[in-house]
Design a protein around this motif. Structure first.
Motif, PDB file in Angstrom:
ATOM      1  N   LEU A  65       0.841  -1.199   0.000  1.00 45.67           N
ATOM      2  CA  LEU A  65       0.000   0.000   0.000  1.00 45.67           C
ATOM      3  C   LEU A  65       0.873   1.245   0.000  1.00 45.67           C
ATOM      4  O   LEU A  65       1.852   1.332   0.737  1.00 45.67           O
ATOM      5  N   HIS A  66       0.456   2.212  -0.793  1.00 45.94           N
ATOM      6  CA  HIS A  66       1.220   3.450  -0.903  1.00 45.94           C
ATOM      7  C   HIS A  66       0.238   4.575  -1.169  1.00 45.94           C
ATOM      8  O   HIS A  66      -0.564   4.490  -2.099  1.00 45.94           O
ATOM      9  N   GLY A  67       0.260   5.587  -0.349  1.00 44.07           N
ATOM     10  CA  GLY A  67      -0.672   6.679  -0.582  1.00 44.07           C
ATOM     11  C   GLY A  67      -0.279   7.906   0.186  1.00 44.07           C
ATOM     12  O   GLY A  67       0.410   7.823   1.203  1.00 44.07           O
ATOM     13  N   SER A  68      -0.727   9.035  -0.315  1.00 47.39           N
ATOM     14  CA  SER A  68      -0.245  10.287   0.254  1.00 47.39           C
ATOM     15  C   SER A  68      -0.655  10.421   1.722  1.00 47.39           C
ATOM     16  O   SER A  68       0.093  10.929   2.540  1.00 47.39           O
ATOM     17  N   ALA A  69      -1.845   9.957   2.039  1.00 44.82           N
ATOM     18  CA  ALA A  69      -2.317  10.122   3.417  1.00 44.82           C
ATOM     19  C   ALA A  69      -1.537   9.231   4.372  1.00 44.82           C
ATOM     20  O   ALA A  69      -1.595   9.399   5.584  1.00 44.82           O
ATOM     21  N   ALA A  70      -0.815   8.281   3.799  1.00 48.65           N
ATOM     22  CA  ALA A  70      -0.168   7.271   4.621  1.00 48.65           C
ATOM     23  C   ALA A  70       0.824   7.857   5.606  1.00 48.65           C
ATOM     24  O   ALA A  70       0.872   7.479   6.774  1.00 48.65           O
ATOM     25  N   SER A  71       1.601   8.801   5.137  1.00 46.96           N
ATOM     26  CA  SER A  71       2.774   9.191   5.916  1.00 46.96           C
ATOM     27  C   SER A  71       2.426   9.599   7.344  1.00 46.96           C
ATOM     28  O   SER A  71       3.049   9.165   8.290  1.00 46.96           O
TER      29      SER A  71
END
Lengths: 217, 217
Positions: free
Chosen positions: B64-70
């Protein structure tokens, strides 16, 4: 006079890339009104569960209806939910792998879901869900009987603690990558609509209604 | 010999309309491989949060990779997640309001998400996410630098506790509604793809690559 923005909370404030965040009512409404499926998160036995559900909006209220609902949500009184609606608008191809992205519009609602028990509100909510998906359909179908309304589960979530997030436009490449020999741009994405497929009986007998033929998203 | 089905658990067993459930590996993989966005649910402060994220599959593992992740997932060690991917295939218009439905294929994965810290695995995972979205792209772009890989957050979720749910075909009307004067059938839905839009520099200089021109879903 335009309506005031939604009040930002710790949960809804878009902290990473805040320029992509929006709290504008019309923006939030337009994304909700264009979407077809909501992904509804609940906490069950302390772990998350995300279910796709149909929905409809009536003013500042979202009504949820979905097959998975009955078992999981039957006891909903003040159930914490997170309702996310995402519209994918394009694939963003940058010159570097790291700057690949997607163009999208999304809405995230936090709220307490309540079961709708009032028969009048529930009937209107169920009609709103179908009208949201295909406008003009309710007037053309057999309405729900009182028994059908009672046997169906509808949840109501206030649209109150909410924000939208939007990315659009071309890739954002680093200055030092601009001379690389790599095609960069956007593949636009939308909703493709096939020719309506009548069931066996409608096929022989009936013309496709105008609101079906003209359905777009 | 075909691979064995995923083991059903109390969480993954499709209890309502069990004929719609599937635990077949190829079915689950094919839905995951066709989707573009996953809706990832986590529990935060005892309440649910659902974030749209990009993803890629490598064998029985989802990255999974997504901007909100960080911000939200930075501390993920053994974070309970629910990952749902939904493909909408059609609107199902029945003669009665109650039997309206949608044709869809969805996958729900329950698991513990772990941050990927090994640089080699992380680099491969990030490439898998882009290749999942547009095959052929990785070979054509500037690879991630070690610094870029380190600054990026990737989560890994085992595809293990999982099921698919599928609805297809025409509306299921009640016998007593079959003679109503109502058109019934399906409006097929898919992914519409616009003509690729080069950014300012690519537009003047370069032909659109074949894998972009031929991109389909």
């Amino acid at each position: 006079m335009s309506k005031p923005e939604y009040v930002r909370t710790n949960k809804t404030e878009v902290k990473r890339k805040p320029d992509r965040g929006s709290y504008d009512r019309e923006t939030v409404h337009s994304i909700l009104d264009e979407g077809l499926v909501a992904h509804v998160g609940i906490v069950q036995d302390e772990t998350p569960l995300v279910i796709p559900m149909a929905y409809g909006r009536v003013e500042e209220r979202l009504y949820l209806h979905g097959s998975a609902a009955s078992r999981l949500l039957r006891d909903a009184r003040d159930l914490d939910v997170c309702v996310t609606v995402t519209l994918l608008d394009g694939l963003v191809l940058a010159r570097s792998l790291i700057n690949h992205s997607m163009n999208y519009r999304s809405v995230v609602i936090f709220g307490k879901a309540k079961q709708v028990t009032d028969v009048g509100e529930k009937s209107a909510a169920l009609e709103a869900v179908t009208e949201h998906i295909i406008s003009g359909r309710v007037a053309d179908t057999r309405k729900n009987s009182a028994k059908e309304i009672k046997s169906t589960l509808v949840l109501s979530v206030p649209i109150n603690e909410v924000s939208a997030k939007i990315r659009f436009g071309p890739p954002n490449d680093y200055e030092e990558d601009m001379e690389l020999d790599v095609w960069a741009g956007v593949i636009p994405i939308g909703v493709a609509i096939g020719a309506p497929e009548p069931d066996e009986i409608s096929g022989d007998l009936m013309a496709v209604p105008d609101y079906v033929k003209k359905w777009r998203r």
